[in-house]
Every structure is written in C-alpha cells, then in structure tokens.
Design a protein around this motif. Structure first.
Motif, PDB file in Angstrom:
ATOM      1  N   MET A   1     -13.347 -11.993  17.194  1.00 36.81           N
ATOM      2  CA  MET A   1     -12.270 -11.094  16.785  1.00 36.81           C
ATOM      3  C   MET A   1     -11.242 -11.800  15.890  1.00 36.81           C
ATOM      4  SD  MET A   1     -11.450  -7.958  16.705  1.00 36.81           S
ATOM      5  CE  MET A   1     -12.547  -7.248  17.898  1.00 36.81           C
ATOM      6  N   PRO A   2     -10.882 -13.063  16.144  1.00 35.68           N
ATOM      7  CA  PRO A   2      -9.951 -13.727  15.220  1.00 35.68           C
ATOM      8  C   PRO A   2     -10.507 -13.816  13.792  1.00 35.68           C
ATOM      9  CG  PRO A   2     -10.063 -14.945  17.284  1.00 35.68           C
ATOM     10  CD  PRO A   2     -11.134 -13.891  17.342  1.00 35.68           C
ATOM     11  N   THR A   3     -11.798 -14.076  13.667  1.00 37.46           N
ATOM     12  CA  THR A   3     -12.416 -14.142  12.334  1.00 37.46           C
ATOM     13  C   THR A   3     -12.391 -12.778  11.679  1.00 37.46           C
ATOM     14  OG1 THR A   3     -13.841 -15.954  13.071  1.00 37.46           O
ATOM     15  CG2 THR A   3     -14.512 -14.783  11.079  1.00 37.46           C
ATOM     16  N   LEU A   4     -12.738 -11.756  12.430  1.00 42.18           N
ATOM     17  CA  LEU A   4     -12.718 -10.387  11.907  1.00 42.18           C
ATOM     18  C   LEU A   4     -11.305  -9.991  11.481  1.00 42.18           C
ATOM     19  CD1 LEU A   4     -14.552  -7.915  11.442  1.00 42.18           C
ATOM     20  CD2 LEU A   4     -13.847  -7.130  13.701  1.00 42.18           C
ATOM     21  N   ASN A   5     -10.322 -10.346  12.280  1.00 40.81           N
ATOM     22  CA  ASN A   5      -8.932 -10.038  11.943  1.00 40.81           C
ATOM     23  C   ASN A   5      -8.496 -10.748  10.658  1.00 40.81           C
ATOM     24  OD1 ASN A   5      -8.513  -8.318  14.126  1.00 40.81           O
ATOM     25  ND2 ASN A   5      -7.787  -9.960  15.438  1.00 40.81           N
ATOM     26  N   GLU A   6      -8.964 -11.978  10.463  1.00 44.19           N
ATOM     27  CA  GLU A   6      -8.617 -12.715   9.239  1.00 44.19           C
ATOM     28  C   GLU A   6      -9.273 -12.071   8.018  1.00 44.19           C
ATOM     29  OE1 GLU A   6      -6.818 -15.504   6.762  1.00 44.19           O
ATOM     30  OE2 GLU A   6      -6.330 -14.824   8.770  1.00 44.19           O
ATOM     31  N   ILE A   7     -10.516 -11.635   8.162  1.00 42.73           N
ATOM     32  CA  ILE A   7     -11.201 -10.950   7.060  1.00 42.73           C
ATOM     33  C   ILE A   7     -10.456  -9.665   6.710  1.00 42.73           C
ATOM     34  CG2 ILE A   7     -13.327  -9.735   6.402  1.00 42.73           C
ATOM     35  CD1 ILE A   7     -14.832 -11.855   8.131  1.00 42.73           C
ATOM     36  N   PHE A   8     -10.031  -8.925   7.729  1.00 41.43           N
ATOM     37  CA  PHE A   8      -9.259  -7.703   7.502  1.00 41.43           C
ATOM     38  C   PHE A   8      -7.961  -8.039   6.764  1.00 41.43           C
ATOM     39  CE2 PHE A   8      -6.101  -4.537   8.488  1.00 41.43           C
ATOM     40  CZ  PHE A   8      -6.779  -3.344   8.277  1.00 41.43           C
ATOM     41  N   ARG A   9      -7.273  -9.086   7.214  1.00 42.63           N
ATOM     42  CA  ARG A   9      -5.999  -9.473   6.588  1.00 42.63           C
ATOM     43  C   ARG A   9      -6.192  -9.816   5.112  1.00 42.63           C
ATOM     44  NH1 ARG A   9      -3.317 -13.367   4.721  1.00 42.63           N
ATOM     45  NH2 ARG A   9      -4.883 -14.962   5.158  1.00 42.63           N
ATOM     46  N   VAL A  10      -7.259 -10.544   4.810  1.00 43.51           N
ATOM     47  CA  VAL A  10      -7.531 -10.919   3.419  1.00 43.51           C
ATOM     48  C   VAL A  10      -7.821  -9.674   2.583  1.00 43.51           C
ATOM     49  CG1 VAL A  10      -9.142 -12.122   1.904  1.00 43.51           C
ATOM     50  CG2 VAL A  10      -8.298 -13.260   3.958  1.00 43.51           C
ATOM     51  N   ALA A  11      -8.670  -8.779   3.113  1.00 41.11           N
ATOM     52  CA  ALA A  11      -8.989  -7.543   2.380  1.00 41.11           C
ATOM     53  C   ALA A  11      -7.718  -6.730   2.142  1.00 41.11           C
ATOM     54  CB  ALA A  11     -10.028  -6.723   3.134  1.00 41.11           C
ATOM     55  N   HIS A  12      -6.874  -6.647   3.162  1.00 45.26           N
ATOM     56  CA  HIS A  12      -5.631  -5.884   3.049  1.00 45.26           C
ATOM     57  C   HIS A  12      -4.707  -6.507   1.995  1.00 45.26           C
ATOM     58  CE1 HIS A  12      -2.404  -3.253   4.367  1.00 45.26           C
ATOM     59  NE2 HIS A  12      -1.607  -4.304   4.405  1.00 45.26           N
ATOM     60  N   THR A  13      -4.605  -7.817   1.994  1.00 44.76           N
ATOM     61  CA  THR A  13      -3.763  -8.512   1.019  1.00 44.76           C
ATOM     62  C   THR A  13      -4.296  -8.307  -0.397  1.00 44.76           C
ATOM     63  OG1 THR A  13      -3.136 -10.151   2.684  1.00 44.76           O
ATOM     64  CG2 THR A  13      -2.807 -10.751   0.370  1.00 44.76           C
ATOM     65  N   LEU A  14      -5.612  -8.460  -0.559  1.00 48.93           N
ATOM     66  CA  LEU A  14      -6.205  -8.252  -1.887  1.00 48.93           C
ATOM     67  C   LEU A  14      -6.017  -6.818  -2.363  1.00 48.93           C
ATOM     68  CD1 LEU A  14      -9.485 -10.335  -1.551  1.00 48.93           C
ATOM     69  CD2 LEU A  14      -7.591 -10.790  -3.121  1.00 48.93           C
ATOM     70  N   LYS A  15      -6.105  -5.873  -1.430  1.00 52.90           N
ATOM     71  CA  LYS A  15      -5.894  -4.465  -1.790  1.00 52.90           C
ATOM     72  C   LYS A  15      -4.472  -4.265  -2.319  1.00 52.90           C
ATOM     73  CE  LYS A  15      -4.770  -1.293   1.144  1.00 52.90           C
ATOM     74  NZ  LYS A  15      -4.708  -0.337   2.244  1.00 52.90           N
ATOM     75  N   GLY A  16      -3.507  -4.787  -1.604  1.00 54.95           N
ATOM     76  CA  GLY A  16      -2.117  -4.635  -2.030  1.00 54.95           C
ATOM     77  C   GLY A  16      -1.821  -5.317  -3.351  1.00 54.95           C
ATOM     78  N   MET A  17      -2.331  -6.536  -3.499  1.00 55.06           N
ATOM     79  CA  MET A  17      -2.100  -7.278  -4.741  1.00 55.06           C
ATOM     80  C   MET A  17      -2.745  -6.581  -5.933  1.00 55.06           C
ATOM     81  SD  MET A  17      -2.700 -11.223  -3.358  1.00 55.06           S
ATOM     82  CE  MET A  17      -3.361 -11.702  -4.928  1.00 55.06           C
ATOM     83  N   SER A  18      -3.992  -6.165  -5.769  1.00 54.62           N
ATOM     84  CA  SER A  18      -4.690  -5.532  -6.895  1.00 54.62           C
ATOM     85  C   SER A  18      -4.077  -4.171  -7.216  1.00 54.62           C
ATOM     86  CB  SER A  18      -6.191  -5.420  -6.622  1.00 54.62           C
ATOM     87  OG  SER A  18      -6.451  -4.705  -5.441  1.00 54.62           O
ATOM     88  N   GLY A  19      -3.669  -3.440  -6.192  1.00 54.58           N
ATOM     89  CA  GLY A  19      -3.018  -2.149  -6.430  1.00 54.58           C
ATOM     90  C   GLY A  19      -1.706  -2.318  -7.180  1.00 54.58           C
TER      91      GLY A  19
END
Length: 160
Positions: free
Chosen positions: A35-53
C-alpha cells in the motif's frame, strides 16, 4: 499568463517524478500488495496531473487523471491489482516519459491524446469492477429472489 518561464522547472520536476514513478512501479511489480508503494504511485500521478494541467498540457493531464482512477479503485479495494494492471501502468509511464521528452525538445505537448491507452485503463477499471461485483453477487443471496419466494409461498398458502 506566459507559462514559458516555468517550462524548464516543469521539465525538471516531471523528470524527477517520472523517475520516482518508474522505481515505484518496479517495486509494485515485486510487491503488488504494498500500500505505501501504491500510495506513492498515486501521489506521483496526482502531482503530474496538476503540473501538466497548470501548464496546459491536457493530454498528459487526461492520461494521469485516468491513471488516478485505476489507482484509487485499487486503494479502495474496488479492483485487484494484477499483472495486466501493472503492464498498463508501465505503458502510461512510457507515454508520460515520451510526452515530457517532446515538451523538452519542442516546448509544446505532442498531438498524442492517448485515446487507446486511456481506453485500456477504462476497460480494465470496468472489467475488474464487474468481476468483483459478480463475485460478490455469487457470495450473497439476492434479496429480490428471497422476496419473490416469500410471495410465491404466501400465495400458495392462501390458495391452499
């Protein structure tokens, strides 16, 4: 507002996040229940989404949004993580890496809207949710059926 002044920062931070994403996907491949790895992947995807948007790179933002949907469903135990899921997440990583490289080379997002990849994500999400729903339906009796049986029994009793 002129976003070109932030382009170099976007590229540098995106590269860093993509490296983190790759490392965590490799870890998730070894330990799919982490779950910690999955949460980190989610965090990265979320950050990239915000930055690219923010930068106006809508194709990247759309892809990372659909990645978040899969990751959130896994986090919520709505779907199970499988080899196919990890493979598709690696495809997303490759697509995002390619996008950032294009932005680095040309200063703009490429024309790839990732329809096929987003479709894979959405199909995986609906397939896994349907599978889980079917499994849970097999494990519990249908209330509608029970209600129907009660009505039939009551009618049979009334008619003697």
């Amino acid at each position: 507002m002129d976003m070109s002044q932030y382009l170099e920062l976007f590229i540098d931070e995106s590269k860093e996040h993509l490296q983190n994403l790759n490392q965590n996907l490799l870890e998730l491949e070894k330990q799919p229940d982490s779950m910690p790895t999955l949460n980190e992947i989610f965090r990265v995807a979320h950050t990239l989404k915000g930055m690219s948007g923010t930068m106006g790179f809508t194709n990247m933002a759309n892809l990372t949004h659909d990645m978040e949907n899969i990751l959130q469903a896994i986090r919520n135990n709505e779907i199970e993580i499988a080899d196919e899921t990890i493979d598709i997440l690696f495809e997303c990583f490759d697509a995002l890496d390619s996008s950032v490289n294009h932005i680095m080379d040309y200063g703009t997002e490429d024309n790839n809207n990732y329809k096929e990849l987003i479709s894979k994500l959405n199909k995986l999400l609906s397939k896994e949710k349907d599978k889980k729903n079917n499994d849970s339906n097999l494990q519990r009796p249908s209330l509608e059926l029970e209600h129907h049986v009660i009505k039939v029994l009551a009618k049979a009793k009334a008619e003697g």
